[in-house]
Design an enzyme around this catalytic site. Structure first.
Site, PDB file in Angstrom:
ATOM      1  N   CYS A  87      -1.985   8.468   4.359  1.00  0.00           N
ATOM      2  CA  CYS A  87      -1.967   8.191   2.919  1.00  0.00           C
ATOM      3  C   CYS A  87      -3.291   8.589   2.278  1.00  0.00           C
ATOM      4  O   CYS A  87      -3.370   8.851   1.092  1.00  0.00           O
ATOM      5  CB  CYS A  87      -1.622   6.747   2.609  1.00  0.00           C
ATOM      6  SG  CYS A  87      -1.947   5.619   3.923  1.00  0.00           S
ATOM      7  N   GLU A 133       0.883  -1.173   0.000  1.00  0.00           N
ATOM      8  CA  GLU A 133       0.000   0.000   0.000  1.00  0.00           C
ATOM      9  C   GLU A 133       0.914   1.214   0.000  1.00  0.00           C
ATOM     10  O   GLU A 133       1.721   1.386   0.902  1.00  0.00           O
ATOM     11  CB  GLU A 133      -0.879  -0.057   1.252  1.00  0.00           C
ATOM     12  CG  GLU A 133      -2.155   0.731   1.096  1.00  0.00           C
ATOM     13  CD  GLU A 133      -2.083   2.072   1.759  1.00  0.00           C
ATOM     14  OE1 GLU A 133      -1.660   3.025   1.065  1.00  0.00           O
ATOM     15  OE2 GLU A 133      -2.430   2.155   2.941  1.00  0.00           O
TER      16      GLU A 133
END
Ligand SMILES: Cc1cc2nc3c(=O)[nH]c(=O)nc-3n(C[C@H](O)[C@H](O)[C@H](O)COP(=O)(O)OP(=O)(O)OC[C@H]3O[C@@H](n4cnc5c(N)ncnc54)[C@H](O)[C@@H]3O)c2cc1C
Length: 1002
Positions: free
Chosen positions: A796, A762
C-alpha cells in the site's frame, strides 16, 4: 592484549621519525601565501574548525555539481550556510550577504563557490579526461612514482552502465598502453631487479560489472561478473596491463573474494601474477581473510598482490549496522583498526613468497611499520610496494621513494558528478578528528603521532583474547526507545544457507489442509479452497477450510463466553504471551519467510522484513499495554481519580494478503493484548500464512476461545461478522471499496446491539515521489525502482507516481527506464528475482486493464517481458502522464508507474497532493527549503525524504494515512492500542465526616 609487533618497534620509530620530518617540511613563504588565498583550502580549513559547518559544507559540495544554474547554486549556498548549527567564518558571511539569488553579488558568490569545489575536487581527482590523467601520471613518474588508475562513477544501477563501465576500461587500457610505448622503463617503477613489470595498472570495482550484484544471489552475480571481467583480463593480458580489484562495502566482501579466488584458480588465470585483491583492516574478520588468502595462494602456486588498506567506508558501515541492528563489521576504535593493520602488514610481509604486498596508507606510523618489517626481512622489491591516494600523500610518497621503496599512486579520474562519492570520502578522511592526516596537519607531537596503537586495558579487551574477538559495542540507543528486531543479513553465507534449507523444507510440506479454529478446536468445513503459488499457479501451497455463516456464529458465541475471563486476565500474562510469540517467530524466521515467499510471491528479503515487523508488533504492543495498564491517577485532598482502560469486547480482524504475516499479526495481537477476544479472517490467498500465525499464538499460550481462526468468504462471513451485534471493533486492511463498505455497515445499529462499533481501516494510496533538480539521481532512481516495483508494486506504500521537475526529467527518465529494465523478473524463490508475480489472475486482469487505459492517456515508455506459468504482469512505465489521467489518480496495486513532469517544485507538490489519498509520499532533494516544506505541505501519513517509501518500521515509522487512505491511528505507533480500549475514570470522595488522610499531618 599482547600483540607481537615489538620486534620491529625500534626500527619503526626510527623510520617514522624520518618520514614525518619529510612530510612536515617547511614551505616557502610565497607558497604559503598563495595557499592562504585559495578558496579550496579555506573550505577544508573551515570544515576542520567547526563540526556544524563541516556537515553543511560537505552537503553543499555534494549538491553543487547537480545544480544547473548559478541562481540555484547561490540559493543553496545561502540555505545551507544559514543552518543554525553553522558558525559562519567572516569571509563566508561576506559573500552570503545578498537578498536576491539572481543579483550580481549572488552570482559572484555562486561562481566563487563552484570554483572552490572544483579546485578542491581536482586536488584528489587526477583529471577529467584520459589525456589529463596521463599528464598527472607522467608527472608522478618523474618523481619515481608508479600509478594505478581508477575510473570514477560509482553507482552502477543499470546494465547499460555496467556495460559502459567495461567499455570505458577497455578504452582506457588501450589508450594508456599506446601511450606508454613511448616511455622508457624506469627502475623502481616498471623495472625491478631486472624484471619488467606491467607499465599500466588499473583499479576496478567488481560490483560495477553487474548492476544487480547481490550477495543473496551469489551464483547469478558470479556468472554475470565473471563473463565481464574475463573480457577485461583478456584485453589486459594482451596489452600487458595489470588489474587490481578494489574492495567496497562489507556486504560485497565475501562474494568478491569468492569470485576472484575461484576465477584465479582456473588454468587460464592460475599463473597470472599481474592481478591484485584488496583487504580492509578495519574489518573484524579481515585477519582471517588474509590467513585464508595465504592458504589459497599456497595452493595456487603463484602470487597475486594484496593491497592492504584500512578501509574507506567506516561511517556508512557503522550507520548501516546500527540501523539494521547488526553486528558492526568494522572496529569501533581507531586504535583497533591501526593495530589490526599492523598485524596484517606483518602477516602479509612474512608470507611474501606467496603474496606480493601493497601497503596503502597515508599514516606515517603504519607505513613505517611496513618499511621496518620489509627492510628487516630483506623482502625483494618486486614483492613489496607502498601506495597512496592521489593528492593525499604526495610528500609521504616521495619520502618512501627516497628510502628506496617502490611507490604507486592511486589516481582516480572522471567527471565531478560521478566522482562525488569518492570526493566526499576523501574530504571526510582529511578532516576527521581521528585521521592521521588531520592530526599531522594540526601539528600533533611527533611522539604521539608515531606511538604504537594503544588499546586500553579494559576487561573487554582482556576477555577478547585476540583481536578477532574484540566485542562489538553498539552506539547506545536510549533505553526509552523501542529496540527493533534485526532483519537477516543475507550477505552472511551461513544465514543464506539456512534460508535455502528452509525453502527446501517448506517446499516438501506443501499441499496440507488447514482448518478453522473455533472455540479451541480445529473444525471440519464443507467448503475448501486451494491457496496457490502466484509464481507457479499449478503449485498448491495448502488447502483451506472455509467457515460457513453458522460456524461464524459459533465463533462469535465462543468469543463472547471467553471474554470475561480474558478481560480479567492480568495484563502481565497477556503481555507474556505476546513476548513468547515473538520469540517463536524469531526461532522460526526462515521457515516463515519461505511460507510467505511461496504463498504470496514475495522475495525472501522482503518476507524477512515482514517477519521482523511482526516480531516488533508483538514486542511493541506488549510494552505499550504495560504502559497503558498503569493508567493515570489524579488525586486531590479528599478525592481520588483513577483513569484506566478496559477492553472493548470482540474484535474482528480482516487482514490482507500483501503483508500476510506482519499486518495480520499486528492487528491480531493488538486486539488480544488489550483484552479483546479476536477473530482472524485472512484474505483467502494468504490463509496458510495466517494459519501459521494462529499456530504460533496458540503455542505461545492464547487460551481457548480467545483467538479464533475464521477463514471464509469476505462477502459472506466477513460481512456477517462485521454486521454482528456482538462485534465491537473491526480492524481492517485492504481495498478502499471494501473498507468503505465495512465503515458503512458497522455504523448501522443492529437489533440487540448496545454499543457503537469502532472501525480501523487502512485502505490504500496513490503514493507519489517528487524528484527535484538537486536530487541525487543515483539515489533517486534506485529508490524509485525499489519503491515502485518492490513486491511488484503491491504494497500500500508503493510509489505509483513519480513527479519530476523538468530540469532533470529527461536524465531521470532515461536512467529510470534502464534501471527498471535491469531488474530480474521471475519466480520469487529464485535468488536472482527482484520482481515477482502479482497475487492472482483477478489482479493480473485488473492491472492489465489499467495498462491498456494508460496507453490511451500517456506514453508507454517501458513494458518488460515476463515469464509464463504464474500471474506475471509486465513492469510498466508511462511517461508524460497528465495529472488527471486515470493511471495518475486510481490505485492500481501492481507494477505500473506513472511519471509526471512538473515545471517546478511548487507544481510538483500541488500534483502530489491532488489525489483522494494521503498515505505515503517521498522526496528526493538536497534543497533544505524543499525538505522543510514537504514536512509541512505534503499531505501524507508517512513522508520519506531521500529514501525509499516502503518498509516502515514499528515504533520508528508508525504507519498509516488519512483522507481516503484510511481511518484510525497509525499501526506500530503510540496511539494504536487505544482504539481497542474504553477509557474509564473512577472518582471516589474519600472524605468521611470531614476527615480525610492529609500527608504530613499525623
Ligand atoms: C592506494 C590505495 C587504495 C585504496 N583502495 C581502497 C579500497 O579498495 N577500498 C577501501 O575501502 N579503501 C581503499 N583505500 C582507502 C583507504 O581505505 C583509506 O584511505 C585509508 O583507510 C586511510 O587510512 P590511513 O592509514 O591513511 O589513515 P589513518 O588516519 O591512520 O586511518 C584512517 C582509518 O581508520 C579508520 N577509523 C577511523 N575511526 C575509526 C574508529 N572509531 N574505529 C575504527 N576505525 C576507525 C577509518 O575508517 C580509516 O580506515 C585505498 C587507499 C589507498 C592509499
Amino acid at each position: 592484549m599482547v600483540v607481537e609487533l615489538n620486534t620491529y618497534e625500534a626500527k619503526t620509530q626510527e623510520i617514522a621519525q624520518e618520514l614525518i620530518a619529510s612530510t612536515r617540511s617547511k614551505k616557502n613563504i610565497l607558497a604559503r601565501m598563495q595557499e592562504q588565498m585559495r578558496w579550496d583550502d579555506k573550505v577544508l580549513d573551515w570544515a576542520m574548525s567547526n563540526p556544524g559547518l563541516r556537515v553543511q559544507l560537505f552537503r553543499l559540495i555534494d549538491t553543487i555539481p547537480a545544480l544547473q544554474s548559478k541562481t540555484e547554486i547561490a540559493r543553496h549556498l545561502q540555505q545551507y550556510m544559514s543552518d543554525e548549527s553553522v558558525e559562519l567564518p567572516s569571509t563566508l558571511k561576506g559573500i552570503l550577504n545578498f537578498t536576491d539569488a539572481n543579483s550580481f553579488p549572488a552570482q559572484t558568490a555562486a561562481a566563487t563557490m563552484t570554483k572552490a569545489v572544483e579546485s578542491l575536487a581536482y586536488k584528489y581527482i587526477s583529471g577529467e579526461t584520459i589525456a589529463e590523467v596521463i599528464k598527472a601520471i607522467e608527472k608522478a613518474r618523474k618523481d619515481g612514482i608508479g600509478f594505478t588508475i581508477d575510473l570514477l562513477g560509482e553507482a552502477v544501477i543499470t546494465e547499460k552502465e555496467a556495460h559502459s563501465y567495461l567499455e570505458k576500461y577497455l578504452e582506457l587500457i588501450e589508450q594508456l598502453s599506446a601511450k606508454v610505448k613511448a616511455w622508457k622503463r624506469q627502475e623502481g617503477i616498471d623495472l625491478v631487479d631486472s624484471e619488467t613489470l606491467p607499465q599500466v595498472q588499473v583499479s576496478v570495482k567488481l560490483t560495477a560489472f553487474y548492476s544487480q550484484f547481490d550477495p543473496l544471489d551469489p551464483q547469478g552475480s558470479k556468472e554475470k561478473v565473471r563473463a565481464r571481467i574475463k573480457v577485461l583480463l583478456a584485453k589486459a593480458q594482451e596489452l600487458g596491463t595489470a588489474v587490481h580489484f578494489d574492495m567496497e562495502q562489507y556486504q560485497y566482501k565475501d562474494l568478491t573474494l569468492a569470485i576472484l579466488k575461484e576465477l584465479l584458480l582456473e588454468p587460464k588465470y592460475r599463473d597470472r601474477t599481474d592481478i591484485g585483491i584488496t583487504l580492509q583492516a578495519y574489518l573484524r574478520d579481515s585477519y582471517q581473510d588474509l590467513e585464508q588468502l595465504i592458504a589459497w595462494a599456497k595452493e595456487r602456486g603463484n602470487p597475486v598482490t594484496v593491497r592492504l588498506v584500512k578501509g574507506a567506508y567506516w561511517d556508512s558501515e557503522t550507520i548501516k549496522a546500527e540501523q539494521n541492528h547488526w553486528q558492526q563489521p568494522v572496529y569501533n576504535q581507531k586504535a583497533e583498526t591501526d593495530l589490526n593493520f599492523e598485524r596484517m602488514t606483518r602477516l602479509l610481509l612474512e608470507n611474501h613468497q606467496y603474496l606480493y604486498a601493497a601497503i596503502g596508507s597515508h599514516n606515517v606510523r603504519s607505513q613505517a611499520v611496513a618499511c621496518a618489517i620489509a627492510e628487516s626481512l630483506k623482502i625483494p622489491s618486486r614483492r613489496f610496494e607502498m601506495q597512496v591516494l592521489y593528492g593525499m600523500g604526495d610528500q609521504l610518497a616521495k619520502a618512501l621513494g627516497k628510502r628506496g621503496h617502490r611507490v604507486r599512486v592511486y589516481a582516480p579520474y572522471g567527471k565531478l558528478l560521478p566522482g562525488m562519492a569518492y570526493l566526499i570520502r576523501r574530504l571526510l578522511e582529511n578532516t576527521a578528528n581521528t585521521s592521521f592526516l588531520r592530526q599531522n596537519l594540526a601539528n600533533k607531537s611527533v611522539e604521539e603521532l608515531i606511538a604504537p596503537p594503544n588499546l586500553p586495558a579494559t576487561p573487554s579487551y582482556e576477555e577478547a583474547g585476540d583481536m578477532n574477538n574484540i566485542p562489538h559495542t553498539p552506539h547506545p540507543i536510549p533505553h526509552t526507545l523501542f529496540q527493533n528486531a534485526a532483519d537477516t543479513d543475507y550477505a552472511d553465507r551461513e544465514l543464506r544457507t539456512k534460508a535455502q534449507q528452509a525453502l527446501a523444507k517448506v517446499s516438501d510440506a506443501l499441499g496440507k489442509t488447514y482448518l478453522p479454529l473455533i472455540d479451541g478446536e480445529y473444525v471440519e468445513t464443507t467448503e475448501y479452497i486451494n491457496s496457490v503459488n502466484p509464481s507457479r499457479e499449478q503449485e498448491i501451497i495448502g488447502k483451506i477450510g472455509l467457515i460457513s455463516v453458522e460456524q461464524a456464529e459459533n465463533a462469535l458465541k465462543a468469543a463472547k463466553s471467553a471474554f470475561p475471563l480474558w478481560k480479567n486476565t492480568p495484563v502481565a500474562e497477556r503481555v507474556a504471551i505476546l513476548q513468547k510469540a515473538a520469540d517463536i517467530m524469531e526461532s522460526r524466521r526462515h521457515e516463515i519467510n519461505a511460507w510467505i515467499c511461496l504463498e504470496v510471491g514475495k522475495i525472501l528479503p522482503q518476507a524477512d522484513g515482514e517477519v521482523s515487523e511482526a516480531i516488533d508488533f508483538c514486542r511493541y504492543y506488549a510494552a505499550e499495554m504495560t504502559r497503558l495498564d498503569a493508567g493515570y491517577n489524579y488525586d486531590v485532598l479528599g478525592e481520588t481519580n483513577r483513569y484506566f482502560y478496559q477492553p472493548k469486547g470482540i474484535a474482528v480482524v480482516i487482514s490482507p494478503w500483501n503483508f500476510p504475516f506482519a499486518i495480520a499479526t499486528g492487528m491480531t495481537v493488538a486486539a488480544l493484548v488489550t483484552g479483546n477476544c479476536t477473530l482472524l479472517k485472512p484474505a483467502e490467498t494468504s490463509s496458510v500464512v495466517a494459519a501459521k500465525i494462529v499456530e504460533i499464538l496458540v503455542e505461545a499460550g492464547i487460551p481457548k476461545g480467545v483467538l479464533q481462526f475464521v477463514p471464509g468468504k469476505g462477502s459472506v462471513v466477513g460481512a456477517y461478522m462485521v454486521k454482528h451485534p456482538d462485534t465491537h471493533v473491526i480492524a481492517f486492511t485492504g481495498s478502499r471499496e471494501v473498507g468503505c463498505r465495512i465503515y458503512a455497515d458497522a455504523a448501522i445499529l443492529q437489533p440487540r446491539q448496545k454499543h457503537l462499533k469502532k472501525v480501523i481501516a487502512e485502505m490504500g494510496g496513490k503514493n507519489a515521489i517528487i524528484i527535484d533538480e538537486s536530487a541525487d539521481l543515483d539515489q533517486a532512481v534506485a529508490g524509485v525502482v525499489y519503491s515502485a516495483f518492490g513486491y511488484t508494486g503491491q504494497k500500500c506504500s508503493a510509489c505509483s507516481r513519480v513527479i519530476v521537475v523538468e530540469t532533470v526529467y529527461d536524465a531521470f527518465v532515461e536512467r529510470l527506464i534502464e534501471a527498471t529494465k535491469s531488474q530480474n523478473i521471475g519466480e520469487t524463490d529464485l535468488p536472482s528475482t527482484q520482481i515477482g508475480p502479482v497475487i492472482d489472475s483477478t489482479a493480473r486482469d485488473r492491472i492489465s486493464e489499467y495498462i491498456a487505459q494508460g496507453k490511451t492517456e500517456s506514453n508507454l515508455a517501458l513494458s518488460m517481458d515476463v515469464p509464463t506459468g504464474g500471474y506475471f504482469v509486465p513492469p510498466t512505465i508511462f511517461t508524460d502522464v497528465p495529472p488527471e489521467a486515470t493511471i495518475a489518480q486510481e490505485e492500481i496495486f501492481g507494477p505500473v508507474l506513472a511519471v509526471l513532469k512538473a515545471s517546478n517544485f511548487d507544481e510538483a507538490l500541488a500534483i502530489a497532493n491532488n489525489t483522494d489519498y494521503a498515505l505515503t509520499g517521498g522526496l528526493y532533494s538536497r534543497t533544505p527549503e524543499h525538505i522543510t516544506r514537504v514536512g509541512q505541505e505534503f499531505e501524507v501519513g508517512n513522508l520519506y525524504i531521500n529514501r525509499t517509501t516502503i518498509g516502515a518500521i514499528v515504533a520508528r515509522q508508525p504507519f498509516g494515512g488519512f483522507k481516503l487512505s484510511g481511518v484510525g491511528s497509525k499501526a506500530g505507533g503510540a496511539d494504536y492500542l487505544l482504539q481497542f480500549l474504553e477509557p474509564r475514570v473512577v472518582t471516589e470522595n474519600i472524605q468521611r465526616q470531614g476527615f480525610a488522610p492529609i500527608e504530613g499531618n499525623d
